[in-house]
Design a protein around this motif. Structure first.
Motif, PDB file in Angstrom:
ATOM      1  N   TYR A 153       0.854  -1.186   0.000  1.00 52.02           N
ATOM      2  CA  TYR A 153       0.000   0.000   0.000  1.00 52.02           C
ATOM      3  C   TYR A 153       0.889   1.234   0.000  1.00 52.02           C
ATOM      4  CZ  TYR A 153      -4.733   1.938   0.752  1.00 52.02           C
ATOM      5  OH  TYR A 153      -5.944   2.566   0.613  1.00 52.02           O
ATOM      6  N   HIS A 154       0.322   2.404   0.291  1.00 52.07           N
ATOM      7  CA  HIS A 154       1.063   3.658   0.276  1.00 52.07           C
ATOM      8  C   HIS A 154       1.544   4.004   1.686  1.00 52.07           C
ATOM      9  CE1 HIS A 154       2.044   7.864  -0.397  1.00 52.07           C
ATOM     10  NE2 HIS A 154       1.877   7.684  -1.697  1.00 52.07           N
ATOM     11  N   PRO A 155       2.794   4.476   1.840  1.00 54.23           N
ATOM     12  CA  PRO A 155       3.320   4.801   3.174  1.00 54.23           C
ATOM     13  C   PRO A 155       2.471   5.798   3.960  1.00 54.23           C
ATOM     14  CG  PRO A 155       5.116   4.688   1.608  1.00 54.23           C
ATOM     15  CD  PRO A 155       3.857   4.555   0.801  1.00 54.23           C
ATOM     16  N   LYS A 156       1.829   6.741   3.288  1.00 56.42           N
ATOM     17  CA  LYS A 156       1.089   7.766   4.033  1.00 56.42           C
ATOM     18  C   LYS A 156      -0.192   7.216   4.668  1.00 56.42           C
ATOM     19  CE  LYS A 156      -1.702   9.893   0.339  1.00 56.42           C
ATOM     20  NZ  LYS A 156      -1.933  11.135  -0.415  1.00 56.42           N
ATOM     21  N   THR A 157      -0.509   5.944   4.419  1.00 60.24           N
ATOM     22  CA  THR A 157      -1.665   5.310   5.064  1.00 60.24           C
ATOM     23  C   THR A 157      -1.263   4.395   6.213  1.00 60.24           C
ATOM     24  OG1 THR A 157      -1.666   3.312   3.672  1.00 60.24           O
ATOM     25  CG2 THR A 157      -2.794   5.255   2.804  1.00 60.24           C
ATOM     26  N   TYR A 158       0.041   4.133   6.367  1.00 55.67           N
ATOM     27  CA  TYR A 158       0.489   3.109   7.316  1.00 55.67           C
ATOM     28  C   TYR A 158       0.604   3.673   8.727  1.00 55.67           C
ATOM     29  CZ  TYR A 158       2.646  -1.358   8.483  1.00 55.67           C
ATOM     30  OH  TYR A 158       2.894  -2.615   9.001  1.00 55.67           O
ATOM     31  N   GLU A 159      -0.016   2.996   9.691  1.00 55.06           N
ATOM     32  CA  GLU A 159      -0.115   3.530  11.044  1.00 55.06           C
ATOM     33  C   GLU A 159       0.989   3.071  11.988  1.00 55.06           C
ATOM     34  OE1 GLU A 159      -4.983   3.905  11.154  1.00 55.06           O
ATOM     35  OE2 GLU A 159      -4.005   2.202  12.143  1.00 55.06           O
ATOM     36  N   GLY A 160       1.697   1.993  11.642  1.00 56.81           N
ATOM     37  CA  GLY A 160       2.778   1.518  12.501  1.00 56.81           C
ATOM     38  C   GLY A 160       2.310   1.077  13.870  1.00 56.81           C
ATOM     39  N   ARG A 161       1.210   0.308  13.918  1.00 60.12           N
ATOM     40  CA  ARG A 161       0.657  -0.173  15.192  1.00 60.12           C
ATOM     41  C   ARG A 161       0.393  -1.670  15.070  1.00 60.12           C
ATOM     42  NH1 ARG A 161      -4.151   1.379  16.276  1.00 60.12           N
ATOM     43  NH2 ARG A 161      -4.099   2.125  18.421  1.00 60.12           N
ATOM     44  N   TYR A 162       1.121  -2.467  15.820  1.00 57.63           N
ATOM     45  CA  TYR A 162       0.941  -3.929  15.838  1.00 57.63           C
ATOM     46  C   TYR A 162       0.179  -4.253  17.112  1.00 57.63           C
ATOM     47  CZ  TYR A 162       2.081  -8.827  14.906  1.00 57.63           C
ATOM     48  OH  TYR A 162       2.009 -10.171  14.628  1.00 57.63           O
ATOM     49  N   MET A 163      -1.097  -4.640  16.968  1.00 50.96           N
ATOM     50  CA  MET A 163      -2.025  -4.704  18.095  1.00 50.96           C
ATOM     51  C   MET A 163      -2.219  -6.135  18.597  1.00 50.96           C
ATOM     52  SD  MET A 163      -2.530  -1.497  17.993  1.00 50.96           S
ATOM     53  CE  MET A 163      -3.750  -1.306  19.290  1.00 50.96           C
ATOM     54  N   VAL A 164      -2.117  -6.291  19.913  1.00 47.22           N
ATOM     55  CA  VAL A 164      -2.383  -7.575  20.570  1.00 47.22           C
ATOM     56  C   VAL A 164      -3.427  -7.290  21.650  1.00 47.22           C
ATOM     57  CG1 VAL A 164      -1.318  -9.658  21.470  1.00 47.22           C
ATOM     58  CG2 VAL A 164       0.094  -7.984  20.269  1.00 47.22           C
ATOM     59  N   PHE A 165      -4.616  -7.831  21.468  1.00 49.03           N
ATOM     60  CA  PHE A 165      -5.759  -7.438  22.300  1.00 49.03           C
ATOM     61  C   PHE A 165      -6.512  -8.670  22.797  1.00 49.03           C
ATOM     62  CE2 PHE A 165     -10.366  -5.791  22.068  1.00 49.03           C
ATOM     63  CZ  PHE A 165     -10.391  -5.444  23.413  1.00 49.03           C
ATOM     64  N   GLN A 166      -6.733  -8.720  24.100  1.00 49.23           N
ATOM     65  CA  GLN A 166      -7.513  -9.799  24.716  1.00 49.23           C
ATOM     66  C   GLN A 166      -8.702  -9.169  25.447  1.00 49.23           C
ATOM     67  OE1 GLN A 166      -5.628 -12.143  27.903  1.00 49.23           O
ATOM     68  NE2 GLN A 166      -6.464 -13.986  26.930  1.00 49.23           N
ATOM     69  N   PRO A 167      -9.888  -9.196  24.833  1.00 47.73           N
ATOM     70  CA  PRO A 167     -11.051  -8.581  25.467  1.00 47.73           C
ATOM     71  C   PRO A 167     -11.590  -9.428  26.616  1.00 47.73           C
ATOM     72  CG  PRO A 167     -11.689  -9.593  23.392  1.00 47.73           C
ATOM     73  CD  PRO A 167     -10.199  -9.728  23.491  1.00 47.73           C
ATOM     74  N   ASN A 168     -12.137  -8.753  27.621  1.00 49.51           N
ATOM     75  CA  ASN A 168     -12.752  -9.482  28.732  1.00 49.51           C
ATOM     76  C   ASN A 168     -14.269  -9.333  28.747  1.00 49.51           C
ATOM     77  OD1 ASN A 168     -13.249  -6.901  29.686  1.00 49.51           O
ATOM     78  ND2 ASN A 168     -11.867  -7.042  31.439  1.00 49.51           N
ATOM     79  N   ASP A 169     -14.821  -8.668  27.698  1.00 46.53           N
ATOM     80  CA  ASP A 169     -16.268  -8.512  27.633  1.00 46.53           C
ATOM     81  C   ASP A 169     -16.890  -9.443  26.586  1.00 46.53           C
ATOM     82  OD1 ASP A 169     -15.020  -7.065  25.602  1.00 46.53           O
ATOM     83  OD2 ASP A 169     -15.979  -5.161  26.093  1.00 46.53           O
ATOM     84  N   GLN A 170     -16.427  -9.386  25.350  1.00 46.66           N
ATOM     85  CA  GLN A 170     -16.925 -10.296  24.318  1.00 46.66           C
ATOM     86  C   GLN A 170     -15.948 -10.294  23.148  1.00 46.66           C
ATOM     87  OE1 GLN A 170     -18.787  -9.781  21.001  1.00 46.66           O
ATOM     88  NE2 GLN A 170     -17.557  -7.906  20.899  1.00 46.66           N
ATOM     89  N   TYR A 175     -13.015 -12.677  20.574  1.00 49.59           N
ATOM     90  CA  TYR A 175     -11.787 -13.450  20.739  1.00 49.59           C
ATOM     91  C   TYR A 175     -10.557 -12.549  20.742  1.00 49.59           C
ATOM     92  CZ  TYR A 175     -15.094 -17.081  19.341  1.00 49.59           C
ATOM     93  OH  TYR A 175     -16.193 -17.899  19.259  1.00 49.59           O
ATOM     94  N   ALA A 176      -9.510 -13.001  21.414  1.00 47.93           N
ATOM     95  CA  ALA A 176      -8.233 -12.290  21.420  1.00 47.93           C
ATOM     96  C   ALA A 176      -7.600 -12.353  20.038  1.00 47.93           C
ATOM     97  CB  ALA A 176      -7.297 -12.905  22.461  1.00 47.93           C
ATOM     98  N   THR A 177      -6.886 -11.292  19.665  1.00 45.87           N
ATOM     99  CA  THR A 177      -6.321 -11.189  18.326  1.00 45.87           C
ATOM    100  C   THR A 177      -4.914 -10.612  18.356  1.00 45.87           C
ATOM    101  OG1 THR A 177      -7.319  -8.993  18.047  1.00 45.87           O
ATOM    102  CG2 THR A 177      -8.587 -10.881  17.252  1.00 45.87           C
ATOM    103  N   LEU A 204     -12.116 -11.834  12.824  1.00 50.34           N
ATOM    104  CA  LEU A 204     -11.192 -12.335  13.839  1.00 50.34           C
ATOM    105  C   LEU A 204     -11.819 -12.367  15.226  1.00 50.34           C
ATOM    106  CD1 LEU A 204      -7.856 -10.622  12.722  1.00 50.34           C
ATOM    107  CD2 LEU A 204      -8.413 -13.056  12.584  1.00 50.34           C
ATOM    108  N   GLU A 205     -12.639 -11.395  15.539  1.00 50.14           N
ATOM    109  CA  GLU A 205     -13.223 -11.347  16.880  1.00 50.14           C
ATOM    110  C   GLU A 205     -14.444 -12.248  17.044  1.00 50.14           C
ATOM    111  OE1 GLU A 205     -13.830  -7.869  19.054  1.00 50.14           O
ATOM    112  OE2 GLU A 205     -11.782  -7.135  18.813  1.00 50.14           O
ATOM    113  N   ASN A 206     -15.039 -12.684  15.915  1.00 51.56           N
ATOM    114  CA  ASN A 206     -16.307 -13.405  16.004  1.00 51.56           C
ATOM    115  C   ASN A 206     -16.289 -14.844  15.503  1.00 51.56           C
ATOM    116  OD1 ASN A 206     -18.654 -11.385  16.828  1.00 51.56           O
ATOM    117  ND2 ASN A 206     -17.214 -10.248  15.542  1.00 51.56           N
ATOM    118  N   CYS A 207     -15.249 -15.277  14.812  1.00 50.69           N
ATOM    119  CA  CYS A 207     -15.265 -16.589  14.157  1.00 50.69           C
ATOM    120  C   CYS A 207     -14.141 -17.482  14.683  1.00 50.69           C
ATOM    121  CB  CYS A 207     -15.129 -16.429  12.647  1.00 50.69           C
ATOM    122  SG  CYS A 207     -16.438 -15.402  11.908  1.00 50.69           S
TER     123      CYS A 207
END
Length: 348
Positions: A113-130, A132-134, A179-182
């Motif tokens: 893709y184009h560099p001006k769209t890239y956010e540089g965030r690698y996310m690891v998230f484990q929800p405790n409400d509803q 799946y972790a991703t 990812l969160e639902n399947c």
């Protein structure tokens, strides 16, 4: 050649708290300042109606709606502005590349893709409400470029075209919702057949069963097939393809020709990430340069990640993380052959 980075963000808790924390982080970041400038330059080709978006999003992804509320409170924005920036519904999408190669054990994906769209965030998230972790790199904060969940379902997507859009979700929000639902590919296929699509994309799925599916999805139709290689054209919904497919088919052929000789995950990763093998792209000015290479291993629950070309992957043991052991790495660093600015690294 410039050095770039992606921050590794880890969070365990509710979607609302996750959104609120991201909002606080974004107040100190370049991303929103640069996005505001981009919105001032081009007018959005879509409408946002809060009640309608809420009606669509909440039944499918109530946690993500809570995350949007957390972002709203932290940033002190109106919800209509939150939905325009982060909602993932009815947003426009420019052209891009991307290539994906799978086996029964792994998925390797080049994100182009184009560099001006890239956010540089690698996310690891484990929800405790509803939900799946991703583990996944983000796009438009709430969306995901590719990723894997705690059940070993991995997903990546490839752009086809943005002609004749309809009301619906864009690719990165669809990936997040999947990812969160399947739990597996079959559940993901069912959801991809149900969810409204704004644009035309191929969604590649791999789970612990080792079967790889490609879902060709447009606002008008959805088709499911099995294959190991996916680039930027449909094999079945051919009426949806763009007229210029030469580079997409070249990359597809290059990967297919190497398949028999690729006997390990590392070899597959190098095939995609090596700047001299013909798959990695440097077409950054044409919105189709490779920024990262991801690898997902559903049976092992491990993720590989590299920024730029000719890199060994950083290996994340997601299984250990799920047991409560946080990653010590805070940032992934790489190099890309472009002088174009990245949205998270400087004021554009």
């Amino acid at each position: 050649m410039q050095t770039i980075y992606s921050d590794v963000k880890q969070f365990r808790g509710s979607h609302y708290d996750f959104g609120y924390q991201q909002g606080l982080d974004l107040k100190q970041a370049y991303i929103l300042q640069n996005r505001k400038k981009q919105w001032n330059i081009r007018q959005p080709r879509f409408d946002i109606h809060e009640t309608e978006v809420k009606r669509i999003v909440q039944p499918i992804a109530p946690g993500i709606w809570d995350e949007l509320c957390g972002l709203m409170d932290a940033l002190q924005w109106q919800m209509v502005d939150i939905l325009k920036e982060f909602g993932g519904y009815r947003l426009e999408y420019k052209k891009s590349g991307c290539s994906i190669f799978t086996s029964s054990d792994y998925m390797i994906r080049n994100y182009d893709y184009h560099p001006k769209t890239y956010e540089g965030r690698y996310m690891v998230f484990q929800p405790n409400d509803q939900g799946y972790a991703t583990i996944a790199p983000s796009q438009r904060i709430t969306g995901r470029m590719d990723g894997m969940n705690e059940h070993g379902l991995a997903i990546g997507y490839n752009f086809i075209h943005r002609r004749r859009p309809k009301d619906g979700f864009i690719c990165n929000m669809i990936a997040r919702i999947i990812l969160e639902n399947c739990k597996n590919a079959q559940e993901a296929i069912a959801l991809l057949q149900e969810i409204p699509h704004r644009h035309s994309f191929s969604y590649v799925l791999l789970d612990k069963n080792g079967e790889s599916y490609i879902v060709e999805a447009s606002p008008r139709s959805v088709y499911i097939r099995t294959d190991q290689v996916c680039t930027n054209h449909f094999e079945n919904l051919v009426e949806e393809n763009r007229h210029h497919l030469k580079d997409s088919k070249r990359r597809q052929q290059t990967i297919q020709e190497e398949t028999n000789a690729t006997t390990s995950a590392y070899e597959a990763f190098k095939l995609m990430n090596d700047s001299k093998r013909g798959v990695f792209s440097t077409k950054y000015k044409q919105w189709a340069g490779t920024i990262h290479t991801s690898g997902y291993f559903p049976k092992q629950l491990k993720a590989w990640f590299a920024l730029g070309s000719d890199r060994d992957p950083v290996i994340f043991d997601f299984k250990k993380w799920l047991s409560g052991k946080n990653f010590t790495i805070k940032q992934v660093i790489g190099k890309v052959d472009t002088s174009l600015p990245f949205i998270h690294m400087e004021r554009i």
